[in-house]
Enzyme design. Structure first.
Site, mmCIF file in Angstrom:
data_model
loop_
_atom_site.group_PDB
_atom_site.id
_atom_site.type_symbol
_atom_site.label_atom_id
_atom_site.label_comp_id
_atom_site.label_asym_id
_atom_site.label_seq_id
_atom_site.Cartn_x
_atom_site.Cartn_y
_atom_site.Cartn_z
ATOM 1 C CD GLU A 1 -3.137 0.510 0.136
ATOM 2 O OE1 GLU A 1 -2.570 1.309 -0.620
ATOM 3 O OE2 GLU A 1 -4.369 0.457 0.257
ATOM 4 C CG ASP B 1 -6.634 8.118 6.023
ATOM 5 O OD1 ASP B 1 -6.446 8.435 7.204
ATOM 6 O OD2 ASP B 1 -7.303 8.816 5.240
HETATM 7 P P1 IMP Z 1 -8.131 4.115 3.918
HETATM 8 O O1 IMP Z 1 -9.001 3.109 3.237
HETATM 9 O O2 IMP Z 1 -8.917 5.145 4.651
HETATM 10 O O3 IMP Z 1 -7.067 3.490 4.789
HETATM 11 O O4 IMP Z 1 -7.404 4.923 2.782
HETATM 12 C C1 IMP Z 1 -6.467 4.315 2.032
HETATM 13 C C2 IMP Z 1 -6.398 4.853 0.631
HETATM 14 O O5 IMP Z 1 -6.861 6.194 0.526
HETATM 15 C C3 IMP Z 1 -4.964 4.873 0.203
HETATM 16 O O6 IMP Z 1 -4.634 3.687 -0.463
HETATM 17 C C4 IMP Z 1 -4.875 6.090 -0.659
HETATM 18 O O7 IMP Z 1 -5.116 5.749 -2.007
HETATM 19 C C5 IMP Z 1 -5.947 7.013 -0.159
HETATM 20 N N1 IMP Z 1 -5.404 8.033 0.770
HETATM 21 C C6 IMP Z 1 -5.478 8.057 2.120
HETATM 22 N N2 IMP Z 1 -4.871 9.119 2.639
HETATM 23 C C7 IMP Z 1 -4.376 9.818 1.587
HETATM 24 C C8 IMP Z 1 -3.607 11.027 1.480
HETATM 25 O O8 IMP Z 1 -3.242 11.716 2.453
HETATM 26 N N3 IMP Z 1 -3.281 11.399 0.213
HETATM 27 C C9 IMP Z 1 -3.641 10.697 -0.893
HETATM 28 N N4 IMP Z 1 -4.346 9.557 -0.832
HETATM 29 C C10 IMP Z 1 -4.712 9.127 0.397
HETATM 30 MG MG MG Z 2 -4.178 3.475 -2.381
#
Ligand code: IMP
Ligand code: MG
Length: 175
Positions: free
Chosen positions: A100, A104
């Site tokens: 990854e 986040d």
């Molecule tokens: P999660 O599902 O909330 O953990 O987010 C994960 C996905 O969201 C990552 O694989 C990224 O593609 C995108 N993402 C999360 N935070 C950021 C950021 O700060 N900048 C750009 N993309 C992000």
């Molecule tokens: Mg991603």
């Protein structure tokens, strides 16, 4: 630095990213040795880090596959996960490394792990370049990560803001 209507400032240098990727690759290589793992690069964001890491690991008989997942719209994580591209690789009894760009909320990684758990693989580990621990809502172990960062929105080195900024060699954060 401006992307669309937003201003970003430098956050992690190219040199630091390269050094960290090298460090991670050495740990991963030692961990798998002759286990012939499959690197699953989660598109789109991880294509730059994933390529760099895969090449640096140079694990004998390792393979690379891709999965395209979408959970983000602009700067917000959506609740729902869409699988846009799924690999048809036979993965039973194989060691899987999920690659990854950033973890986040953990929604994406949770969804991806659930997909692999159904496939009777031998092992599943996660490597992420960036990790936002304050936002992470799940309990999956993130075995390897490059940088633990605050809840800032970041771009560069594969990560985008609304599709842009992926070509940047460094990582920038929202000013
Ligand atoms: P999660 O599902 O909330 O953990 O987010 C994960 C996905 O969201 C990552 O694989 C990224 O593609 C995108 N993402 C999360 N935070 C950021 C950021 O700060 N900048 C750009 N993309 C992000
Ligand atoms: Mg991603």
């Amino acid at each position: 630095m401006k992307i669309k209507n937003k201003t970003f400032e430098i956050f992690i240098s190219e040199k630091d990213i390269k050094a960290k990727t090298k460090e991670l690759s050495e740990e991963i290589k030692d961990f798998y040795l002759d286990k012939k793992p499959i690197f699953f690069i989660i598109l789109d964001g991880s294509f730059v880090f994933g390529a760099d890491l895969f090449q640096k690991c140079k694990i004998k008989n390792s393979e690379v596959e891709f999965m395209k997942i979408k959970s983000y719209e602009g700067m917000n994580s959506t609740e729902e996960l869409k699988i846009i591209l799924k690999s048809d690789k036979e993965i039973q009894n194989r060691h899987i490394i999920i690659v990854e760009d950033i973890i986040d909320s953990g929604l994406t990684i949770d969804g991806v792990i659930k997909i692999f758990k159904k496939e009777k693989v031998k092992s599943i580990e996660v490597v992420s370049l960036l990790y936002k621990p304050d936002n992470y809502k799940y309990n999956h172990n993130i075995k390897w990560y490059g940088f633990s960062i605050p809840n800032d929105f970041v771009v560069g080195y594969g990560l985008d803001y609304d599709g842009f900024g992926r070509e940047l060699n460094e990582i920038y954060k929202l000013k």
